[in-house]
Write an enzyme that holds these catalytic residues in place. Structure first.
Site, PDB file in Angstrom:
ATOM      1  CG  HIS A   7       8.990-192.663   4.828  1.00  0.00           C
ATOM      2  ND1 HIS A   7       8.927-194.334   4.637  1.00  0.00           N
ATOM      3  CD2 HIS A   7       7.985-192.946   5.975  1.00  0.00           C
ATOM      4  CE1 HIS A   7       8.291-195.016   5.518  1.00  0.00           C
ATOM      5  NE2 HIS A   7       7.376-194.298   6.146  1.00  0.00           N
ATOM      6  CG  HIS A  79       6.581-193.615  11.402  1.00  0.00           C
ATOM      7  ND1 HIS A  79       5.145-193.449  11.213  1.00  0.00           N
ATOM      8  CD2 HIS A  79       7.133-194.091  10.118  1.00  0.00           C
ATOM      9  CE1 HIS A  79       4.880-193.973   9.867  1.00  0.00           C
ATOM     10  NE2 HIS A  79       6.002-194.112   9.137  1.00  0.00           N
ATOM     11  CD  GLU A 130       7.517-197.679   8.292  1.00  0.00           C
ATOM     12  OE1 GLU A 130       7.583-196.571   8.254  1.00  0.00           O
ATOM     13  OE2 GLU A 130       6.791-198.363   7.603  1.00  0.00           O
TER      14      GLU A 130
HETATM   15 CO    CO Z   1       6.403-195.162   7.486  1.00  0.00          CO
END
Ligand code: CO
Length: 139
Positions: A7, A79, A130
């Site tokens: 994502h 992010h 991440e």
């Molecule tokens: Co995230």
């Protein structure tokens, strides 16, 4: 080491406005809001054919997203999240390659209930990354 893009997270000062943009203007499927007090954030997920967008807003002034919005009041890209097969093995390799891990270095359960870690943006070209273990062996 890194796999699929899981994502992209976008910080928004007003989650309802973000939902209206993605649902009503851009025409995407948007989930119901989830509040994650342990992370200090409220989130919705925008489902795309090949990935997800996570709209994230702070629950309070202590939230890490509140800090980001103080620097970027209109919101913006927060992010990107890449999938890894084994998060601890990925972490150990990254540390050997000079990447700092945020926090205590131990995986935490992220917004999808899966183990995640964040890499220091100063070691990653100015981008907060991440990593997420999407098929955890042991959580
Ligand atoms: Co995230």
């Amino acid at each position: 080491m890194i796999g699929r893009l899981n994502h992209v997270a976008i910080a928004v000062p007003d989650l309802e406005a973000g939902v209206r943009l993605y649902r009503d203007v851009l025409g995407a499927d948007v989930s119901d809001r989830q509040d994650l007090p342990a992370h200090g954030v409220g989130v919705v997920f925008v489902a795309l054919p090949n990935s997800k967008i996570e709209l994230v807003t702070p629950l309070d002034e202590a939230s890490p997203i509140a800090d980001f919005l103080r620097r970027n009041p209109a919101g913006g890209l927060h992010h990107v999240c890449y999938e890894v097969d084994d998060i601890r093995a990925a972490r150990d390799q990254l540390v050997l390659r000079g990447i700092r891990i945020l926090g205590d270095g131990e995986p935490k359960l992220g917004a999808h209930g899966l183990p995640v870690l964040f890499l220091h943006p100063k070691d990653c070209g100015g981008t907060l990354i991440e990593i997420e273990e999407v098929r955890p062996k042991i959580v």
